[in-house]
Write a protein that holds these residues in place. Structure first.
Motif, mmCIF file in Angstrom:
data_model
loop_
_atom_site.group_PDB
_atom_site.id
_atom_site.type_symbol
_atom_site.label_atom_id
_atom_site.label_comp_id
_atom_site.label_asym_id
_atom_site.label_seq_id
_atom_site.Cartn_x
_atom_site.Cartn_y
_atom_site.Cartn_z
ATOM 1 N N LEU A 60 -7.852 6.057 1.917
ATOM 2 C CA LEU A 60 -6.878 5.897 2.993
ATOM 3 C C LEU A 60 -7.481 6.193 4.357
ATOM 4 O O LEU A 60 -7.144 5.545 5.354
ATOM 5 C CB LEU A 60 -5.666 6.789 2.742
ATOM 6 C CG LEU A 60 -4.783 6.391 1.564
ATOM 7 C CD1 LEU A 60 -3.670 7.402 1.343
ATOM 8 C CD2 LEU A 60 -4.191 4.999 1.771
ATOM 9 N N GLU A 92 -8.099 9.273 -3.361
ATOM 10 C CA GLU A 92 -7.069 8.552 -2.622
ATOM 11 C C GLU A 92 -7.179 8.832 -1.128
ATOM 12 O O GLU A 92 -7.063 7.928 -0.301
ATOM 13 C CB GLU A 92 -5.684 8.960 -3.131
ATOM 14 C CG GLU A 92 -4.544 8.225 -2.459
ATOM 15 C CD GLU A 92 -3.198 8.505 -3.105
ATOM 16 O OE1 GLU A 92 -2.171 8.199 -2.480
ATOM 17 O OE2 GLU A 92 -3.185 9.028 -4.241
ATOM 18 N N THR A 143 0.846 -1.184 0.000
ATOM 19 C CA THR A 143 0.000 0.000 0.000
ATOM 20 C C THR A 143 0.885 1.239 0.000
ATOM 21 O O THR A 143 2.085 1.153 0.265
ATOM 22 C CB THR A 143 -0.894 0.019 1.242
ATOM 23 O OG1 THR A 143 -0.060 0.045 2.401
ATOM 24 C CG2 THR A 143 -1.796 -1.205 1.294
ATOM 25 N N SER A 180 1.344 3.636 2.125
ATOM 26 C CA SER A 180 2.068 3.855 3.383
ATOM 27 C C SER A 180 3.212 2.859 3.531
ATOM 28 O O SER A 180 4.294 3.200 4.045
ATOM 29 C CB SER A 180 1.116 3.746 4.578
ATOM 30 O OG SER A 180 0.530 2.455 4.651
ATOM 31 N N SER A 240 -7.576 3.334 7.247
ATOM 32 C CA SER A 240 -6.837 3.527 8.492
ATOM 33 C C SER A 240 -7.745 3.755 9.697
ATOM 34 O O SER A 240 -7.265 3.932 10.813
ATOM 35 C CB SER A 240 -5.881 4.714 8.343
ATOM 36 O OG SER A 240 -6.601 5.906 8.015
ATOM 37 N N LEU A 268 -5.722 -1.694 3.519
ATOM 38 C CA LEU A 268 -4.328 -1.997 3.772
ATOM 39 C C LEU A 268 -4.083 -3.491 3.642
ATOM 40 O O LEU A 268 -5.010 -4.294 3.762
ATOM 41 C CB LEU A 268 -3.934 -1.520 5.174
ATOM 42 C CG LEU A 268 -4.160 -0.030 5.473
ATOM 43 C CD1 LEU A 268 -3.756 0.282 6.907
ATOM 44 C CD2 LEU A 268 -3.419 0.854 4.495
#
Length: 505
Positions: free
Chosen positions: A492, A488, A178, A180, A496, A292
């Motif tokens: 995310l 995006e 991903t 991150s 998260s 993720l």
């Protein structure tokens, strides 16, 4: 005066043949000390072969290799590894039934103070420290087979970090990560580079290549066509050099072509992976699944297809009824293209032709007797349709590049009049040209009425191809995005746990 450049690696006039097929042709490649040098090219361009030769895995037929001014042209792989060269493969090369710790230590022994016994305690402490540096949360005692592909790549990285590295070669390391995780990996690469490690980086995501490297070598059909300073080139220029043409971006029409539901999933449960998941996908729609790594996305597709044990819930095809097993899924014209093609999608030690017809034996056999002429016809049709680069249909699949393996993994289903396609990381390890072809195939299939459920860690791919996106977190759907909601940042935030949205349960 110009800055003196010291080359840590010098490859001159490298050539390699497999049978009559030339994989590398007179390739020159230099790596400067403390440089991050990227290699790009289409699948089958020779990138992986080049780094396998440099790392000692594959012998070169013609040419010379010098590392730190020492001739390594015909050096044994152990000698090359001991000199500080490590290759992290595109597909993790690990022992699935051994633990993380055992895999990390398999070729790197830690002795006690007397130098006689293996010091497991010290090895465990060092491995935990390295895992923490990479931001990994899994246990050193976890069996590798229980880890995702992304986590397995991290185990490979830890194994490399334990050695006295001078040259690190990473072959498509971000394919399953991903954003991150890519950022964390790049931070690690930069840290290693700052400590004196020279790095060769193979990648297909050109925005990442431009971000991480200082120079880029472009390969096409086994030859070097250009060497560019990263600061002096662009994605568009690299694409033209790689494929010889411009690649148009694929963008799915934001409107689904039908309101008819093709697949309905209700309250699906698979212990430890999927928790009370419900969604539906319409005929002609591409439903993206974001999240993720470790969120349960791949496991959800496997549960829908019948590969994983289901303890609750229902999967229903509008045309074929309830689906509980793999056999029922295939009968309902559902196809699964898995993330880990090497282990779950292909028979690596069988031919390309055999892999392409294995799902089509109902079309090529009668009364238990195979029609080899028909098999050859179907294989050749699929090879031509997907532009698979190969020497012949009898070539073993394991000899293909990762991207061409992905084409075979997808192509084998296409004679079965698939109504619902479950596809996990469609462009993992695929070059920009092949990626465009796969995207076009998915778009055209949706326009023709196929329902597509797509898991992707490539944010651009996820956003550009999906009509709707459901985002998973900890095995559950955190939210759903559609239309102008898709971005995006929105994906995310849901992934998260910073937001909830839409129709997520």
């Amino acid at each position: 005066m110009g800055v003196l450049v010291i080359n840590v690696l010098e490859c001159k006039s490298l050539s390699k043949w497999y049978g009559e097929a030339a994989v590398l042709k007179n390739v020159d490649f230099n790596l400067a000390q403390n440089e991050i040098h990227a290699i790009v090219g289409e699948n089958g361009a020779g990138k992986s072969t080049l780094v396998k030769i440099i790392s000692g895995l594959v012998p070169v037929d013609v040419g010379t290799i010098k590392f730190e001014d020492s001739d390594r042209t015909f050096a044994h792989i152990r000698e090359i590894q001991n000199s500080g060269v490590t290759l992290i493969h595109q597909e993790p090369r690990l022992f699935p039934d051994l633990s993380v710790l055992e895999n990390v230590c398999v070729d790197y022994q830690v002795r006690d103070g007397k130098g006689k016994r293996f010091n497991w305690k010290k090895a465990e402490e060092e491995t935990k420290e390295l895992l923490a540096q990479l931001g990994c949360s899994f246990s050193v005692h976890s069996p590798v087979k229980a880890l995702s592909v992304a986590d397995q790549q991290m185990v490979d990285m830890v194994s490399a970090l334990r050695k006295k590295l001078k040259l690190l070669i990473v072959d498509e390391p971000t394919a399953s990560l991903t954003p991150s995780e890519v950022a964390r990996l790049f931070a690690t690469i930069r840290k290693l580079n700052a400590s004196g490690v020279s790095i060769i980086f193979i990648g297909h995501r050109l925005e990442e290549v431009l971000e991480i490297s200082t120079r880029v070598t472009v390969l096409k059909d086994g030859e070097v066509v250009a060497v560019k300073k990263t600061s002096e080139t662009t994605e568009d220029e690299l694409i033209r050099l790689m494929v010889g043409r411009n690649i148009a971006a694929s963008k799915t029409d934001s409107r689904s072509s039908s309101k008819e539901v093709s697949l309905k999933v209700s309250h699906l449960e698979s212990p430890g992976f999927v928790a009370d998941v419900s969604f539906e996908v319409k005929k002609g729609e591409i439903l993206g699944i974001g999240g993720l790594v470790g969120a349960g996305r791949s496991e959800l597709l496997e549960t829908v297809f019948g590969l994983r044990k289901r303890t609750a819930g229902e999967v229903v095809s509008s045309n074929h009824g309830s689906i509980k097993t793999v056999k029922q899924a295939i009968s309902a014209r559902v196809a699964l293209v898995p993330e880990d093609r090497a282990h779950n999608g292909l028979f690596l030690n069988r031919s390309i032709g055999e892999n392409l017809v294995i799902t089509n034996l109902n079309l090529t056999s009668k009364g238990g007797k195979r029609n080899f002429g028909k098999e050859t016809q179907i294989a050749n049709e699929l090879i031509e349709k997907f532009r698979v680069k190969l020497s012949s249909a009898s070539q073993l699949v394991r000899e293909l590049s990762g991207g061409n393996q992905q084409k075979v993994s997808l192509a084998k289903w296409l004679k079965q009049e698939v109504e619902i396609l479950l596809i996990d990381e469609p462009s993992r390890g695929v070059d920009v040209g092949s990626k465009s072809e796969i995207h076009q195939f998915l778009n055209n299939s949706a326009k023709d009425g196929m329902a597509v459920v797509m898991v992707s860690s490539d944010m651009r791919e996820l956003i550009e191809l999906s009509h709707r996106i459901i985002v998973m977190r900890n095995g559950r759907i955190a939210g759903e995005l559609s239309g102008s909601e898709i971005s995006e940042e929105a994906v995310l935030r849901l992934a998260s746990g910073l937001a909830t949205a839409g129709k997520g349960n």
